[in-house]
Design a protein around this motif. Sequence first.
Motif, PDB file in Angstrom:
ATOM      1  N   HIS A 134      37.771  47.381  43.480  1.00  0.00           N
ATOM      2  CA  HIS A 134      37.880  46.366  44.513  1.00  0.00           C
ATOM      3  C   HIS A 134      38.956  46.804  45.488  1.00  0.00           C
ATOM      4  O   HIS A 134      40.056  47.163  45.096  1.00  0.00           O
ATOM      5  CB  HIS A 134      38.243  45.006  43.893  1.00  0.00           C
ATOM      6  CG  HIS A 134      37.095  44.378  43.179  1.00  0.00           C
ATOM      7  ND1 HIS A 134      36.766  43.061  43.320  1.00  0.00           N
ATOM      8  CD2 HIS A 134      36.189  44.887  42.317  1.00  0.00           C
ATOM      9  CE1 HIS A 134      35.715  42.772  42.573  1.00  0.00           C
ATOM     10  NE2 HIS A 134      35.359  43.875  41.942  1.00  0.00           N
ATOM     11  N   ALA A 136      43.448  41.055  44.500  1.00  0.00           N
ATOM     12  CA  ALA A 136      42.891  40.080  43.567  1.00  0.00           C
ATOM     13  C   ALA A 136      43.978  39.198  42.969  1.00  0.00           C
ATOM     14  O   ALA A 136      43.686  38.178  42.357  1.00  0.00           O
ATOM     15  CB  ALA A 136      42.134  40.793  42.447  1.00  0.00           C
ATOM     16  N   ARG A 144      43.868  37.533  39.471  1.00  0.00           N
ATOM     17  CA  ARG A 144      42.642  38.006  38.813  1.00  0.00           C
ATOM     18  C   ARG A 144      42.640  39.514  38.616  1.00  0.00           C
ATOM     19  O   ARG A 144      41.706  40.077  38.041  1.00  0.00           O
ATOM     20  CB  ARG A 144      41.421  37.615  39.653  1.00  0.00           C
ATOM     21  CG  ARG A 144      41.234  36.119  39.835  1.00  0.00           C
ATOM     22  CD  ARG A 144      39.979  35.835  40.663  1.00  0.00           C
ATOM     23  NE  ARG A 144      40.106  36.342  42.032  1.00  0.00           N
ATOM     24  CZ  ARG A 144      39.544  37.448  42.497  1.00  0.00           C
ATOM     25  NH1 ARG A 144      38.799  38.207  41.682  1.00  0.00           N
ATOM     26  NH2 ARG A 144      39.701  37.814  43.757  1.00  0.00           N
ATOM     27  N   GLY A 196      41.052  44.642  42.003  1.00  0.00           N
ATOM     28  CA  GLY A 196      42.291  44.576  42.750  1.00  0.00           C
ATOM     29  C   GLY A 196      42.638  45.916  43.368  1.00  0.00           C
ATOM     30  O   GLY A 196      41.945  46.920  43.184  1.00  0.00           O
TER      31      GLY A 196
END
Length: 552
Positions: free
Chosen positions: A4, A8, A11, A74
Amino acid sequence: MHTHTHPARRRAQITATDVSVTRGAQTVLQHVDLVVGASSRLAIAGENGRGKTTLLHVMAGTLPPDAGTVRRVGTVGLAEQETSAADGRTVGDAVAEAISRPVAALAALDTATHALATGAVGAETLFAAALESAESLDAWDAERRVRFALGALGAVFDPATLLADLSVGQRYRVRLACLLGADADFLLLDEPTNHLDRSGLDFLTERIRLRPGGVVVVSHDRALLHDVADVVVDLDPTSDGIPRMYGGGYAGYREGRSAERERWEQEYGRQQAEHARLRDDLSAARNRLVSRWRPEKGTDKHGRATRAGGLVQNVHRRQQALEAHAVTVPEPPLGLRFPDLPTRTGAVLLHVGDVSVAGRLPEPVSFELTHRGRLLVTGPNGAGKSTLLAVAGGALPPDTGKAWAPHGTRTGILHQETSLPLDRPASEVYAAQVAGLVSAGTLPQSEAVGLDRLGLLRPGEAGKRVGELSTGQQRRLDLALVLAARPHILLLDEPTNHLSMTLVDELTEALGGTEAAVVLATHDRQLLRDVAEWPRIRLAATVAGNSPVPMG
Protein backbone atom coordinates in the motif's frame (compact mmCIF):
# COMPACT_ATOMS: atom_id res chain seq x y z
CA MET A 1 3.13 -9.61 -2.43
CA HIS A 2 1.00 -6.58 -1.62
CA THR A 3 2.10 -3.01 -1.00
CA HIS A 4 0.00 0.00 0.00
CA THR A 5 1.47 3.36 -1.00
CA HIS A 6 -0.83 5.41 1.24
CA PRO A 7 -0.56 5.79 5.01
CA ALA A 8 -2.52 3.23 6.98
CA ARG A 9 -1.60 4.47 10.48
CA ARG A 10 -3.30 2.26 13.05
CA ARG A 11 -4.12 -0.34 10.39
CA ALA A 12 -0.51 -0.57 9.22
CA GLN A 13 1.06 -4.02 9.29
CA ILE A 14 3.94 -6.00 7.77
CA THR A 15 3.47 -9.76 7.79
CA ALA A 16 6.18 -12.23 6.71
CA THR A 17 5.10 -15.85 6.42
CA ASP A 18 7.57 -18.75 6.05
CA VAL A 19 10.10 -16.53 4.28
CA SER A 20 13.30 -18.10 2.95
CA VAL A 21 16.11 -16.60 0.87
CA THR A 22 18.99 -18.48 -0.76
CA ARG A 23 22.15 -17.28 -2.46
CA GLY A 24 23.51 -20.05 -4.64
CA ALA A 25 23.98 -23.03 -2.35
CA GLN A 26 23.78 -20.95 0.82
CA THR A 27 20.57 -20.48 2.78
CA VAL A 28 20.54 -16.90 4.08
CA LEU A 29 17.07 -16.93 5.68
CA GLN A 30 14.98 -19.96 6.52
CA HIS A 31 11.33 -20.19 7.59
CA VAL A 32 11.03 -16.68 9.02
CA ASP A 33 7.62 -15.73 10.42
CA LEU A 34 6.96 -12.32 11.93
CA VAL A 35 4.35 -9.61 12.25
CA VAL A 36 5.14 -5.92 12.67
CA GLY A 37 2.27 -3.75 13.81
CA ALA A 38 1.62 -0.02 13.76
CA SER A 39 3.34 0.54 17.11
CA SER A 40 5.92 -2.28 17.01
CA ARG A 41 9.52 -1.76 18.05
CA LEU A 42 11.24 -4.79 16.58
CA ALA A 43 14.99 -5.45 16.48
CA ILE A 44 16.79 -7.94 14.27
CA ALA A 45 19.90 -9.40 15.89
CA GLY A 46 22.60 -11.81 14.77
CA GLU A 47 26.24 -12.03 13.81
CA ASN A 48 27.53 -10.70 10.50
CA GLY A 49 26.38 -12.77 7.54
CA ARG A 50 23.22 -14.10 9.21
CA GLY A 51 20.83 -12.28 6.87
CA LYS A 52 19.78 -9.26 8.94
CA THR A 53 20.04 -6.76 6.07
CA THR A 54 18.48 -9.29 3.71
CA LEU A 55 15.44 -9.64 5.97
CA LEU A 56 15.11 -5.86 6.18
CA HIS A 57 15.02 -5.58 2.38
CA VAL A 58 12.51 -8.42 2.14
CA MET A 59 10.26 -6.57 4.59
CA ALA A 60 10.68 -3.32 2.66
CA GLY A 61 9.79 -4.98 -0.65
CA THR A 62 13.12 -4.22 -2.34
CA LEU A 63 14.04 -7.92 -2.38
CA PRO A 64 11.56 -10.71 -3.17
CA PRO A 65 11.92 -13.85 -1.05
CA ASP A 66 12.66 -17.18 -2.74
CA ALA A 67 9.90 -18.80 -0.71
CA GLY A 68 7.12 -17.52 1.50
CA THR A 69 5.08 -14.33 1.33
CA VAL A 70 5.26 -10.77 2.60
CA ARG A 71 2.23 -8.52 2.94
CA ARG A 72 2.54 -4.81 3.65
CA VAL A 73 -0.26 -2.46 4.59
CA GLY A 74 0.98 1.12 4.85
CA THR A 75 4.03 3.11 3.78
CA VAL A 76 7.62 2.05 4.38
CA GLY A 77 10.82 4.10 4.69
CA LEU A 78 14.13 2.23 4.44
CA ALA A 79 17.49 3.59 5.63
CA GLU A 80 20.22 1.41 4.12
CA GLN A 81 23.78 1.36 5.40
CA GLU A 82 24.93 3.08 2.20
CA THR A 83 22.81 5.72 0.47
CA SER A 84 23.03 6.20 -3.29
CA ALA A 85 24.62 9.42 -4.51
CA ALA A 86 24.17 8.83 -8.24
CA ASP A 87 22.75 11.15 -10.93
CA GLY A 88 23.97 14.38 -9.37
CA ARG A 89 21.38 14.35 -6.59
CA THR A 90 21.66 17.01 -3.90
CA VAL A 91 20.63 17.34 -0.27
CA GLY A 92 17.73 19.44 -1.51
CA ASP A 93 16.66 16.64 -3.85
CA ALA A 94 16.70 14.16 -0.99
CA VAL A 95 14.58 16.46 1.17
CA ALA A 96 12.14 17.16 -1.68
CA GLU A 97 11.71 13.43 -2.33
CA ALA A 98 11.13 12.77 1.37
CA ILE A 99 8.33 15.32 1.67
CA SER A 100 6.87 14.84 -1.82
CA ARG A 101 3.69 13.23 -0.49
CA PRO A 102 2.98 15.92 2.11
CA VAL A 103 3.69 18.62 -0.50
CA ALA A 104 1.38 16.91 -2.98
CA ALA A 105 -1.28 16.56 -0.28
CA LEU A 106 -1.10 20.31 0.47
CA ALA A 107 -1.33 21.13 -3.25
CA ALA A 108 -4.40 18.90 -3.55
CA LEU A 109 -5.92 20.63 -0.51
CA ASP A 110 -5.32 24.04 -2.11
CA THR A 111 -7.05 22.86 -5.26
CA ALA A 112 -9.98 21.46 -3.27
CA THR A 113 -10.23 24.67 -1.24
CA HIS A 114 -10.44 26.73 -4.44
CA ALA A 115 -13.11 24.38 -5.81
CA LEU A 116 -15.09 24.71 -2.61
CA ALA A 117 -14.82 28.50 -2.71
CA THR A 118 -16.09 28.65 -6.31
CA GLY A 119 -18.99 26.31 -5.62
CA ALA A 120 -17.80 23.57 -7.98
CA VAL A 121 -19.91 20.40 -8.14
CA GLY A 122 -18.65 17.75 -5.69
CA ALA A 123 -16.26 20.20 -4.03
CA GLU A 124 -17.32 19.15 -0.51
CA THR A 125 -16.34 15.52 -1.11
CA LEU A 126 -13.10 16.54 -2.79
CA PHE A 127 -12.22 18.88 0.06
CA ALA A 128 -12.99 16.30 2.77
CA ALA A 129 -10.76 13.71 1.08
CA ALA A 130 -7.90 16.17 0.57
CA LEU A 131 -8.09 17.37 4.18
CA GLU A 132 -8.06 13.83 5.51
CA SER A 133 -4.99 13.01 3.40
CA ALA A 134 -3.11 16.12 4.56
CA GLU A 135 -3.97 15.46 8.18
CA SER A 136 -2.88 11.82 7.99
CA LEU A 137 0.53 12.98 6.73
CA ASP A 138 0.73 15.95 9.10
CA ALA A 139 1.67 17.69 5.86
CA TRP A 140 1.95 21.25 7.20
CA ASP A 141 4.84 20.28 9.47
CA ALA A 142 6.75 17.90 7.18
CA GLU A 143 9.49 20.25 5.99
CA ARG A 144 10.10 21.59 9.49
CA ARG A 145 10.44 18.01 10.81
CA VAL A 146 13.07 17.18 8.20
CA ARG A 147 15.08 20.35 8.82
CA PHE A 148 14.93 19.82 12.58
CA ALA A 149 16.14 16.21 12.15
CA LEU A 150 18.99 17.35 9.87
CA GLY A 151 20.21 19.66 12.61
CA ALA A 152 19.76 17.17 15.44
CA LEU A 153 21.69 14.46 13.58
CA GLY A 154 24.50 16.80 12.56
CA ALA A 155 23.65 16.40 8.86
CA VAL A 156 24.41 18.87 6.07
CA PHE A 157 21.78 21.63 5.70
CA ASP A 158 22.80 23.20 2.40
CA PRO A 159 20.27 22.02 -0.24
CA ALA A 160 22.76 22.63 -3.07
CA THR A 161 25.36 20.20 -1.68
CA LEU A 162 25.87 17.13 -3.88
CA LEU A 163 25.32 13.86 -2.07
CA ALA A 164 28.35 12.51 -3.94
CA ASP A 165 30.51 15.09 -2.16
CA LEU A 166 29.48 13.78 1.26
CA SER A 167 31.00 10.88 3.19
CA VAL A 168 29.05 7.65 3.64
CA GLY A 169 28.23 8.68 7.19
CA GLN A 170 27.07 12.16 6.17
CA ARG A 171 24.84 10.74 3.44
CA TYR A 172 23.33 8.31 5.93
CA ARG A 173 22.51 11.14 8.33
CA VAL A 174 20.76 13.05 5.52
CA ARG A 175 18.74 9.97 4.58
CA LEU A 176 17.85 9.23 8.20
CA ALA A 177 16.73 12.83 8.82
CA CYS A 178 14.54 12.71 5.72
CA LEU A 179 12.89 9.49 6.86
CA LEU A 180 12.30 10.77 10.38
CA GLY A 181 10.66 13.88 8.93
CA ALA A 182 8.64 12.05 6.27
CA ASP A 183 6.83 10.01 8.95
CA ALA A 184 6.10 6.78 7.05
CA ASP A 185 4.03 4.08 8.74
CA PHE A 186 7.16 1.94 9.12
CA LEU A 187 10.77 2.97 9.54
CA LEU A 188 13.31 0.25 8.68
CA LEU A 189 16.82 1.12 9.87
CA ASP A 190 20.05 -0.72 9.02
CA GLU A 191 22.80 -0.11 11.62
CA PRO A 192 21.62 3.48 12.28
CA THR A 193 24.07 4.22 15.11
CA ASN A 194 27.22 3.62 13.04
CA HIS A 195 27.44 7.24 11.87
CA LEU A 196 26.03 9.20 14.83
CA ASP A 197 27.67 11.06 17.69
CA ARG A 198 26.27 11.03 21.22
CA SER A 199 23.74 13.81 20.65
CA GLY A 200 22.61 12.16 17.42
CA LEU A 201 22.19 8.84 19.24
CA ASP A 202 20.08 10.49 21.92
CA PHE A 203 17.90 12.19 19.30
CA LEU A 204 17.41 8.97 17.32
CA THR A 205 16.52 7.02 20.45
CA GLU A 206 13.95 9.61 21.45
CA ARG A 207 12.39 9.75 17.97
CA ILE A 208 12.09 5.96 17.80
CA ARG A 209 10.42 5.91 21.19
CA LEU A 210 7.95 8.69 20.41
CA ARG A 211 7.11 8.21 16.73
CA PRO A 212 3.59 6.88 16.17
CA GLY A 213 4.56 4.36 13.48
CA GLY A 214 6.33 1.00 13.65
CA VAL A 215 10.12 0.62 13.69
CA VAL A 216 12.33 -2.28 12.67
CA VAL A 217 16.02 -1.86 13.44
CA VAL A 218 19.06 -3.94 12.54
CA SER A 219 21.85 -3.12 14.97
CA HIS A 220 24.79 -4.42 17.00
CA ASP A 221 24.31 -1.48 19.37
CA ARG A 222 23.14 -3.19 22.55
CA ALA A 223 22.26 0.12 24.20
CA LEU A 224 19.92 1.05 21.35
CA LEU A 225 18.23 -2.36 21.50
CA HIS A 226 17.92 -2.04 25.27
CA ASP A 227 16.36 1.42 24.94
CA VAL A 228 13.87 0.87 22.11
CA ALA A 229 13.21 -2.80 21.30
CA ASP A 230 10.07 -4.56 22.49
CA VAL A 231 10.70 -7.73 20.47
CA VAL A 232 14.00 -9.17 19.20
CA VAL A 233 14.24 -11.53 16.22
CA ASP A 234 17.41 -13.62 16.61
CA LEU A 235 18.90 -14.88 13.32
CA ASP A 236 21.85 -16.64 14.93
CA PRO A 237 21.96 -20.46 14.60
CA THR A 238 19.40 -22.51 16.51
CA SER A 239 19.08 -26.22 17.18
CA ASP A 240 16.44 -26.65 14.46
CA GLY A 241 17.54 -23.89 12.06
CA ILE A 242 14.45 -21.74 12.67
CA PRO A 243 14.96 -18.14 13.90
CA ARG A 244 13.76 -17.31 17.39
CA MET A 245 11.66 -14.34 18.50
CA TYR A 246 11.91 -13.03 22.05
CA GLY A 247 9.59 -10.62 23.84
CA GLY A 248 10.44 -8.53 26.84
CA GLY A 249 12.90 -6.26 25.06
CA TYR A 250 16.64 -6.74 25.14
CA ALA A 251 16.57 -8.23 28.64
CA GLY A 252 14.03 -10.81 27.50
CA TYR A 253 16.19 -11.59 24.49
CA ARG A 254 19.26 -12.20 26.64
CA GLU A 255 17.36 -14.42 29.07
CA GLY A 256 15.58 -16.35 26.33
CA ARG A 257 18.74 -16.85 24.31
CA SER A 258 20.59 -18.12 27.39
CA ALA A 259 17.83 -20.61 28.19
CA GLU A 260 17.69 -21.73 24.56
CA ARG A 261 21.46 -22.27 24.53
CA GLU A 262 21.31 -24.30 27.74
CA ARG A 263 18.57 -26.58 26.35
CA TRP A 264 20.50 -26.97 23.11
CA GLU A 265 23.72 -27.95 24.92
CA GLN A 266 21.88 -30.42 27.16
CA GLU A 267 20.14 -32.16 24.27
CA TYR A 268 23.33 -32.24 22.20
CA GLY A 269 25.23 -33.70 25.17
CA ARG A 270 22.51 -36.31 25.74
CA GLN A 271 22.52 -37.44 22.13
CA GLN A 272 26.31 -37.52 22.00
CA ALA A 273 26.46 -39.57 25.21
CA GLU A 274 23.90 -42.06 23.88
CA HIS A 275 25.78 -42.33 20.60
CA ALA A 276 29.03 -42.98 22.48
CA ARG A 277 27.34 -45.67 24.62
CA LEU A 278 26.04 -47.48 21.54
CA ARG A 279 29.44 -47.23 19.89
CA ASP A 280 31.09 -48.72 22.98
CA ASP A 281 28.52 -51.52 23.07
CA LEU A 282 29.30 -52.35 19.44
CA SER A 283 33.04 -52.34 20.13
CA ALA A 284 32.59 -54.66 23.12
CA ALA A 285 30.43 -57.03 21.06
CA ARG A 286 33.07 -57.17 18.32
CA ASN A 287 35.77 -57.90 20.90
CA ARG A 288 33.71 -60.74 22.29
CA LEU A 289 33.26 -62.11 18.79
CA VAL A 290 37.01 -62.12 18.25
CA SER A 291 38.17 -63.35 21.67
CA ARG A 292 35.37 -65.40 23.20
CA TRP A 293 33.59 -67.31 20.46
CA ARG A 294 35.91 -70.32 20.88
CA PRO A 295 34.48 -72.61 23.59
CA GLU A 296 36.62 -74.45 26.17
CA LYS A 297 38.37 -77.65 25.22
CA GLY A 298 36.14 -80.63 25.08
CA THR A 299 33.11 -78.69 23.84
CA ASP A 300 31.49 -80.37 20.88
CA LYS A 301 31.29 -78.89 17.39
CA HIS A 302 27.60 -77.99 17.83
CA GLY A 303 28.40 -75.85 20.92
CA ARG A 304 31.08 -73.96 19.02
CA ALA A 305 28.69 -73.15 16.19
CA THR A 306 25.92 -72.07 18.56
CA ARG A 307 28.17 -69.69 20.49
CA ALA A 308 29.66 -68.15 17.34
CA GLY A 309 26.26 -67.53 15.80
CA GLY A 310 24.96 -65.81 18.91
CA LEU A 311 27.94 -63.50 19.08
CA VAL A 312 27.59 -62.56 15.43
CA GLN A 313 23.91 -61.78 15.90
CA ASN A 314 24.77 -59.62 18.92
CA VAL A 315 27.24 -57.62 16.81
CA HIS A 316 24.58 -57.14 14.12
CA ARG A 317 22.05 -55.90 16.68
CA ARG A 318 24.56 -53.45 18.13
CA GLN A 319 25.48 -52.22 14.66
CA GLN A 320 21.83 -51.65 13.75
CA ALA A 321 21.19 -49.80 17.02
CA LEU A 322 24.14 -47.49 16.36
CA GLU A 323 23.05 -46.81 12.79
CA ALA A 324 19.48 -46.11 13.92
CA HIS A 325 20.60 -43.51 16.45
CA ALA A 326 21.33 -40.35 14.49
CA VAL A 327 22.63 -37.26 16.28
CA THR A 328 20.00 -34.83 14.97
CA VAL A 329 21.02 -31.80 17.04
CA PRO A 330 23.85 -29.76 15.50
CA GLU A 331 26.83 -28.72 17.59
CA PRO A 332 25.90 -25.70 19.75
CA PRO A 333 27.62 -22.34 19.18
CA LEU A 334 30.80 -21.59 21.04
CA GLY A 335 30.58 -20.04 24.48
CA LEU A 336 33.39 -18.09 26.12
CA ARG A 337 35.17 -20.13 28.79
CA PHE A 338 37.05 -17.40 30.57
CA PRO A 339 40.03 -18.91 32.40
CA ASP A 340 40.67 -18.41 36.09
CA LEU A 341 43.13 -15.53 36.18
CA PRO A 342 45.53 -15.43 39.12
CA THR A 343 45.70 -12.62 41.60
CA ARG A 344 48.45 -10.99 43.62
CA THR A 345 47.49 -9.59 46.99
CA GLY A 346 50.30 -7.07 47.42
CA ALA A 347 49.54 -3.48 48.30
CA VAL A 348 49.97 -2.16 44.75
CA LEU A 349 49.55 -4.23 41.59
CA LEU A 350 50.02 -1.39 39.08
CA HIS A 351 51.28 2.15 39.69
CA VAL A 352 50.95 4.83 37.00
CA GLY A 353 52.38 8.15 38.16
CA ASP A 354 52.12 11.45 36.27
CA VAL A 355 52.57 9.85 32.85
CA SER A 356 52.23 11.92 29.69
CA VAL A 357 53.16 11.52 26.03
CA ALA A 358 53.75 14.56 23.85
CA GLY A 359 50.94 15.07 21.34
CA ARG A 360 49.05 12.02 22.55
CA LEU A 361 48.50 12.31 26.27
CA PRO A 362 49.41 15.89 27.11
CA GLU A 363 47.99 16.09 30.64
CA PRO A 364 49.74 13.90 33.26
CA VAL A 365 47.66 10.97 34.50
CA SER A 366 48.07 8.98 37.71
CA PHE A 367 46.31 5.95 39.21
CA GLU A 368 46.98 2.77 41.19
CA LEU A 369 45.41 -0.67 41.08
CA THR A 370 45.37 -3.32 43.78
CA HIS A 371 43.94 -6.84 44.00
CA ARG A 372 40.73 -7.09 41.90
CA GLY A 373 41.05 -3.40 41.08
CA ARG A 374 38.81 -1.88 38.42
CA LEU A 375 39.25 1.31 36.40
CA LEU A 376 37.23 2.76 33.52
CA VAL A 377 38.95 5.21 31.17
CA THR A 378 36.64 7.47 29.16
CA GLY A 379 36.94 10.48 26.90
CA PRO A 380 36.38 11.51 23.28
CA ASN A 381 38.35 10.13 20.35
CA GLY A 382 41.90 11.46 20.43
CA ALA A 383 41.88 12.09 24.18
CA GLY A 384 44.67 9.54 24.75
CA LYS A 385 42.83 6.48 26.09
CA SER A 386 44.79 4.06 23.93
CA THR A 387 48.01 5.88 24.76
CA LEU A 388 47.37 5.58 28.50
CA LEU A 389 46.73 1.84 28.26
CA ALA A 390 49.84 1.33 26.14
CA VAL A 391 51.95 3.22 28.70
CA ALA A 392 50.38 1.31 31.61
CA GLY A 393 51.18 -1.99 29.92
CA GLY A 394 54.76 -1.11 29.09
CA ALA A 395 54.16 -1.02 25.33
CA LEU A 396 54.95 2.70 25.07
CA PRO A 397 57.47 4.70 27.16
CA PRO A 398 56.06 7.91 28.63
CA ASP A 399 57.73 11.28 28.16
CA THR A 400 57.10 12.08 31.81
CA GLY A 401 56.29 9.97 34.86
CA LYS A 402 56.47 6.21 35.08
CA ALA A 403 54.36 3.05 35.02
CA TRP A 404 55.45 0.30 37.41
CA ALA A 405 54.29 -3.17 38.46
CA PRO A 406 55.93 -5.59 40.95
CA HIS A 407 58.37 -8.13 39.50
CA GLY A 408 56.58 -11.18 38.14
CA THR A 409 53.30 -9.40 37.49
CA ARG A 410 51.79 -10.53 34.18
CA THR A 411 49.99 -7.89 32.12
CA GLY A 412 47.80 -8.52 29.08
CA ILE A 413 46.92 -5.74 26.63
CA LEU A 414 44.12 -6.01 24.08
CA HIS A 415 44.76 -3.29 21.51
CA GLN A 416 42.11 -1.78 19.24
CA GLU A 417 43.93 -2.84 16.07
CA THR A 418 45.35 -6.27 15.39
CA SER A 419 48.95 -7.00 14.43
CA LEU A 420 48.49 -10.71 13.81
CA PRO A 421 50.65 -12.43 11.16
CA LEU A 422 48.20 -13.04 8.34
CA ASP A 423 50.08 -15.92 6.70
CA ARG A 424 50.26 -18.27 9.72
CA PRO A 425 47.54 -20.62 11.04
CA ALA A 426 45.71 -19.26 14.05
CA SER A 427 46.51 -22.34 16.15
CA GLU A 428 50.21 -21.96 15.34
CA VAL A 429 50.17 -18.30 16.36
CA TYR A 430 48.55 -19.19 19.67
CA ALA A 431 50.86 -22.15 20.34
CA ALA A 432 53.91 -19.98 19.65
CA GLN A 433 52.62 -17.36 22.09
CA VAL A 434 52.20 -19.91 24.87
CA ALA A 435 55.55 -21.56 24.14
CA GLY A 436 57.30 -18.19 24.29
CA LEU A 437 55.70 -17.34 27.62
CA VAL A 438 56.68 -20.70 29.10
CA SER A 439 60.26 -20.69 27.77
CA ALA A 440 60.80 -17.16 29.10
CA GLY A 441 59.67 -18.25 32.55
CA THR A 442 56.76 -15.81 32.45
CA LEU A 443 54.09 -18.52 32.55
CA PRO A 444 54.46 -21.86 34.36
CA GLN A 445 53.71 -24.82 32.12
CA SER A 446 51.08 -25.94 34.61
CA GLU A 447 49.11 -22.71 34.02
CA ALA A 448 49.14 -22.87 30.21
CA VAL A 449 45.69 -23.15 28.66
CA GLY A 450 44.92 -24.58 25.22
CA LEU A 451 43.16 -22.53 22.55
CA ASP A 452 40.36 -25.09 22.37
CA ARG A 453 39.57 -24.57 26.06
CA LEU A 454 38.71 -20.87 25.66
CA GLY A 455 35.64 -21.29 23.46
CA LEU A 456 36.76 -18.54 21.08
CA LEU A 457 37.59 -20.44 17.86
CA ARG A 458 36.39 -23.77 16.54
CA PRO A 459 39.01 -26.34 15.42
CA GLY A 460 38.24 -25.61 11.77
CA GLU A 461 38.73 -21.88 12.34
CA ALA A 462 41.89 -22.39 14.38
CA GLY A 463 43.39 -24.35 11.50
CA LYS A 464 42.95 -21.49 9.02
CA ARG A 465 45.54 -18.87 8.22
CA VAL A 466 44.84 -15.67 10.12
CA GLY A 467 44.26 -13.80 6.85
CA GLU A 468 41.41 -16.20 6.03
CA LEU A 469 39.56 -15.44 9.26
CA SER A 470 36.82 -12.83 9.47
CA THR A 471 37.45 -9.60 11.35
CA GLY A 472 35.43 -10.95 14.27
CA GLN A 473 37.40 -14.20 14.33
CA GLN A 474 40.68 -12.28 14.30
CA ARG A 475 39.40 -10.24 17.24
CA ARG A 476 38.62 -13.50 19.06
CA LEU A 477 42.18 -14.68 18.42
CA ASP A 478 43.57 -11.39 19.77
CA LEU A 479 41.54 -11.92 22.94
CA ALA A 480 42.76 -15.52 23.20
CA LEU A 481 46.39 -14.39 22.96
CA VAL A 482 45.83 -11.95 25.83
CA LEU A 483 44.20 -14.62 28.01
CA ALA A 484 46.98 -17.11 27.16
CA ALA A 485 49.33 -15.21 29.49
CA ARG A 486 46.90 -15.74 32.42
CA PRO A 487 47.49 -12.06 33.30
CA HIS A 488 47.22 -10.51 36.73
CA ILE A 489 46.26 -7.23 35.01
CA LEU A 490 43.98 -6.89 31.97
CA LEU A 491 44.21 -3.71 29.88
CA LEU A 492 41.35 -3.70 27.37
CA ASP A 493 41.08 -1.08 24.61
CA GLU A 494 37.59 -1.12 23.03
CA PRO A 495 37.24 -4.86 23.69
CA THR A 496 33.75 -5.13 22.19
CA ASN A 497 34.82 -4.02 18.69
CA HIS A 498 33.90 -6.67 16.08
CA LEU A 499 32.57 -9.13 18.65
CA SER A 500 29.07 -10.60 18.59
CA MET A 501 26.55 -9.40 21.15
CA THR A 502 26.54 -12.86 22.72
CA LEU A 503 30.30 -12.87 23.21
CA VAL A 504 30.24 -9.28 24.52
CA ASP A 505 27.67 -10.25 27.14
CA GLU A 506 29.77 -13.27 28.15
CA LEU A 507 32.93 -11.13 28.32
CA THR A 508 31.18 -8.48 30.42
CA GLU A 509 30.04 -11.12 32.90
CA ALA A 510 33.54 -12.59 33.05
CA LEU A 511 35.14 -9.20 33.73
CA GLY A 512 32.80 -8.70 36.64
CA GLY A 513 33.95 -11.90 38.31
CA THR A 514 37.63 -12.29 37.45
CA GLU A 515 40.29 -12.04 40.15
CA ALA A 516 42.55 -10.06 37.81
CA ALA A 517 42.70 -6.26 37.91
CA VAL A 518 41.04 -4.64 34.89
CA VAL A 519 41.51 -1.31 33.12
CA LEU A 520 38.89 -0.71 30.44
CA ALA A 521 38.66 1.94 27.73
CA THR A 522 35.44 1.90 25.71
CA HIS A 523 32.80 3.89 23.86
CA ASP A 524 30.33 0.99 24.02
CA ARG A 525 27.25 2.58 25.62
CA GLN A 526 25.86 -0.64 27.05
CA LEU A 527 29.22 -1.68 28.43
CA LEU A 528 29.55 1.74 30.05
CA ARG A 529 26.20 1.15 31.72
CA ASP A 530 27.24 -2.34 32.82
CA VAL A 531 30.38 -1.04 34.55
CA ALA A 532 28.89 2.25 35.75
CA GLU A 533 29.98 1.53 39.34
CA TRP A 534 33.66 1.24 38.43
CA PRO A 535 36.02 4.07 39.38
CA ARG A 536 36.84 6.12 36.31
CA ILE A 537 39.24 8.58 34.77
CA ARG A 538 37.91 10.91 32.09
CA LEU A 539 40.48 12.28 29.68
CA ALA A 540 39.92 15.63 27.99
CA ALA A 541 40.17 16.03 24.22
CA THR A 542 43.63 16.77 22.87
CA VAL A 543 44.41 19.17 20.05
CA ALA A 544 43.13 18.24 16.58
CA GLY A 545 45.43 16.33 14.33
CA ASN A 546 47.14 14.20 16.95
CA SER A 547 48.32 10.84 15.74
CA PRO A 548 46.81 7.74 17.36
CA VAL A 549 48.95 5.41 19.39
CA PRO A 550 50.62 2.81 17.20
CA MET A 551 49.20 -0.60 17.99
CA GLY A 552 51.20 -3.77 18.03
